[in-house]
Design a protein around this motif. Structure first.
Motif, mmCIF file in Angstrom:
data_model
loop_
_atom_site.group_PDB
_atom_site.id
_atom_site.type_symbol
_atom_site.label_atom_id
_atom_site.label_comp_id
_atom_site.label_asym_id
_atom_site.label_seq_id
_atom_site.Cartn_x
_atom_site.Cartn_y
_atom_site.Cartn_z
ATOM 1 N N UNK A 73 0.834 -1.210 0.000
ATOM 2 C CA UNK A 73 0.000 0.000 0.000
ATOM 3 C C UNK A 73 0.869 1.261 0.000
ATOM 4 N N UNK A 75 3.945 1.511 -1.199
ATOM 5 C CA UNK A 75 4.576 1.648 -2.518
ATOM 6 C C UNK A 75 3.555 2.181 -3.529
ATOM 7 N N UNK A 76 2.323 1.723 -3.413
ATOM 8 C CA UNK A 76 1.279 2.207 -4.322
ATOM 9 C C UNK A 76 1.039 3.695 -4.168
ATOM 10 N N UNK A 77 0.999 4.155 -2.926
ATOM 11 C CA UNK A 77 0.807 5.595 -2.689
ATOM 12 C C UNK A 77 1.979 6.398 -3.242
ATOM 13 N N UNK A 79 4.051 5.422 -5.601
ATOM 14 C CA UNK A 79 4.062 5.295 -7.058
ATOM 15 C C UNK A 79 3.022 6.221 -7.684
ATOM 16 N N UNK A 80 1.857 6.296 -7.059
ATOM 17 C CA UNK A 80 0.792 7.146 -7.568
ATOM 18 C C UNK A 80 1.209 8.615 -7.560
ATOM 19 N N UNK A 82 4.392 9.658 -7.478
ATOM 20 C CA UNK A 82 5.492 9.738 -8.438
ATOM 21 C C UNK A 82 4.952 9.864 -9.868
ATOM 22 N N UNK A 83 3.860 9.137 -10.145
ATOM 23 C CA UNK A 83 3.296 9.148 -11.490
ATOM 24 C C UNK A 83 2.402 10.345 -11.771
ATOM 25 N N UNK A 84 2.123 11.132 -10.722
ATOM 26 C CA UNK A 84 1.280 12.313 -10.902
ATOM 27 C C UNK A 84 -0.192 12.001 -11.103
ATOM 28 N N UNK A 85 -0.641 10.826 -10.602
ATOM 29 C CA UNK A 85 -2.062 10.474 -10.733
ATOM 30 C C UNK A 85 -2.855 11.210 -9.657
ATOM 31 N N UNK A 86 -4.073 11.566 -9.998
ATOM 32 C CA UNK A 86 -4.927 12.147 -8.966
ATOM 33 C C UNK A 86 -5.342 11.024 -8.027
#
Lengths: 87, 87
Positions: A73, A75-77, A79-80, A82-86
């Motif tokens: 969880x 890493x997902x946060x 990564x999100x 880092x990726x600039x996802x909303x």
């Protein structure tokens, strides 16, 4: 993509096996992993209090250890972000 | 570890940007990603009905698209299985 997932699993295991349960991260193992492997993704990676707080927020079953899915969880946060996802 | 996370983010984006919203996977994008990138981790990756079922199980807000964090849950489940962790 499968090889990148394999890298994450291997690195989690490499840190998890250094003390206690080999499938979970203790507080010390988590500190070492964040400091060594996620120095750019985690702000304040050098601040023990900040890492303790982060660990508490992830340790859903409150057993003082992070299992793989609890760790995932984080890493997902990261990564999100880092990726600039909303969110 | 940060570079492996970067690979996963980049590959998600590469598939997500081929149609519609560039931040989410449509059904077709998800099919292509699973077939091309996760052929060993996902059983029945070649079976469209199985992939539809998998997508429905991940699409928590039921909008027909997978956002990054929905997709991340799948990778986490696959990684956990790949790593031999107890669930």
């Amino acid at each position: 993509m499968e090889s990148a997932v394999g890298v994450l699993v291997s690195q989690f295991k490499a840190y998890a096996c250094s003390d206690g349960s080999s499938d979970t991260l203790s507080r010390d193992e988590f500190h070492r992993l964040v400091t060594s492997e996620l120095p750019n993704f985690v702000k304040n990676a050098g601040d023990p209090a900040a890492i303790d707080l982060l660990m508490s927020s992830l340790d859903k079953n409150n057993d003082g250890e992070l299992n793989f899915l609890e760790f995932w969880q984080l890493i997902g946060q990261l990564a999100s972000k880092h990726g600039g996802f909303s969110q």
